[in-house]
Design a protein around this motif. Structure first.
Motif, PDB file in Angstrom:
ATOM      1  N   TYR A   1      -4.043   6.645  -1.601  1.00  0.00           N
ATOM      2  CA  TYR A   1      -3.527   5.343  -1.161  1.00  0.00           C
ATOM      3  C   TYR A   1      -3.697   4.367  -2.312  1.00  0.00           C
ATOM      4  CZ  TYR A   1      -3.745   7.543   3.349  1.00  0.00           C
ATOM      5  OH  TYR A   1      -3.555   8.434   4.379  1.00  0.00           O
TER       6      TYR A   1
ATOM      7  N   THR B   1      -8.907   6.405   1.688  1.00  0.00           N
ATOM      8  CA  THR B   1      -8.446   6.333   3.074  1.00  0.00           C
ATOM      9  C   THR B   1      -7.502   5.150   3.260  1.00  0.00           C
ATOM     10  OG1 THR B   1     -10.202   4.891   3.919  1.00  0.00           O
ATOM     11  CG2 THR B   1     -10.651   7.287   3.895  1.00  0.00           C
ATOM     12  N   ARG B   2      -6.651   5.280   4.262  1.00  0.00           N
ATOM     13  CA  ARG B   2      -5.704   4.221   4.592  1.00  0.00           C
ATOM     14  C   ARG B   2      -6.452   2.960   5.042  1.00  0.00           C
ATOM     15  NH1 ARG B   2      -1.268   4.329   9.449  1.00  0.00           N
ATOM     16  NH2 ARG B   2       0.114   2.783   8.542  1.00  0.00           N
ATOM     17  N   ASP B   3      -7.474   3.122   5.881  1.00  0.00           N
ATOM     18  CA  ASP B   3      -8.219   1.967   6.383  1.00  0.00           C
ATOM     19  C   ASP B   3      -8.845   1.167   5.250  1.00  0.00           C
ATOM     20  OD1 ASP B   3      -7.567   2.552   9.007  1.00  0.00           O
ATOM     21  OD2 ASP B   3      -9.495   3.505   9.460  1.00  0.00           O
TER      22      ASP B   3
ATOM     23  N   LYS C   1       4.867  -1.545   8.533  1.00  0.00           N
ATOM     24  CA  LYS C   1       5.216  -0.198   8.067  1.00  0.00           C
ATOM     25  C   LYS C   1       6.651  -0.237   7.569  1.00  0.00           C
ATOM     26  CE  LYS C   1       5.008   4.349   7.724  1.00  0.00           C
ATOM     27  NZ  LYS C   1       4.314   4.977   6.642  1.00  0.00           N
TER      28      LYS C   1
ATOM     29  N   TRP D   1      -2.958   0.380  -3.669  1.00  0.00           N
ATOM     30  CA  TRP D   1      -2.623  -1.017  -3.372  1.00  0.00           C
ATOM     31  C   TRP D   1      -2.131  -1.675  -4.650  1.00  0.00           C
ATOM     32  CZ3 TRP D   1      -1.314  -4.882  -0.539  1.00  0.00           C
ATOM     33  CH2 TRP D   1      -1.641  -6.191  -0.860  1.00  0.00           C
TER      34      TRP D   1
ATOM     35  N   VAL E   1       0.880  -1.167   0.000  1.00  0.00           N
ATOM     36  CA  VAL E   1       0.000   0.000   0.000  1.00  0.00           C
ATOM     37  C   VAL E   1       0.919   1.218   0.000  1.00  0.00           C
ATOM     38  CG1 VAL E   1      -1.699   1.374   1.255  1.00  0.00           C
ATOM     39  CG2 VAL E   1      -1.890  -1.126   1.241  1.00  0.00           C
TER      40      VAL E   1
ATOM     41  N   GLU F   1       1.349   5.045   0.415  1.00  0.00           N
ATOM     42  CA  GLU F   1       0.595   6.033   1.166  1.00  0.00           C
ATOM     43  C   GLU F   1       0.702   7.418   0.544  1.00  0.00           C
ATOM     44  OE1 GLU F   1       0.412   4.923   5.593  1.00  0.00           O
ATOM     45  OE2 GLU F   1       2.516   4.643   5.024  1.00  0.00           O
ATOM     46  N   ARG F   2      -0.140   8.297   1.049  1.00  0.00           N
ATOM     47  CA  ARG F   2      -0.168   9.684   0.599  1.00  0.00           C
ATOM     48  C   ARG F   2       1.265  10.236   0.535  1.00  0.00           C
ATOM     49  NH1 ARG F   2      -4.647  12.841   0.755  1.00  0.00           N
ATOM     50  NH2 ARG F   2      -5.690  11.398   2.159  1.00  0.00           N
TER      51      ARG F   2
END
Length: 115
Positions: free
Chosen positions: A37, A75-77, A107, A39, A17, A19-20
């Protein structure tokens, strides 16, 4: 970036993933490459011949890979939940019950070395 790693049947599948603010790899025709985000993970399925050999639950099978297609999320979630579902689905495609897949989210710091 976040590594979403599934363990099952004696093997592992890992996707990423982005991220921003991180630049995800782009592929021709990718629908969501500008999402905050993104994937990215392999997709595979069992084949009778050709493909690559892998061992799952002690049995050697042949799998073929499809080109990874980035998927974007706001969103990350949502990205992480979709990543977990994707990993479980890939294992299910080769006969591993989704309930047997153990998933971890790691992470990854920029510039970290992979082993």
């Amino acid at each position: 970036m976040l590594l979403v790693r599934g363990h099952a049947g004696g093997t592992t599948l890992t996707g990423t993933v982005f991220e921003r603010g991180e630049r995800a790899p782009s592929y021709k025709g990718a629908p969501d490459e500008d999402a905050p985000y993104v994937w990215v993970c392999d997709e595979f399925y069992e084949v009778e011949s050709g493909g690559s050999e892998t061992t799952i639950d002690g049995e050697t099978i042949r799998v073929a890979f499809e080109s990874p297609m980035p998927r974007g999320f706001e969103t990350r979630d949502r990205a992480v939940e979709a990543a977990k579902a994707h990993v479980r689905t890939q294992f299910a495609r080769v006969g591993v019950p989704e309930s047997d897949v153990r998933i971890e989210v790691i992470k990854e710091e920029p510039g970290a070395e992979h082993s």
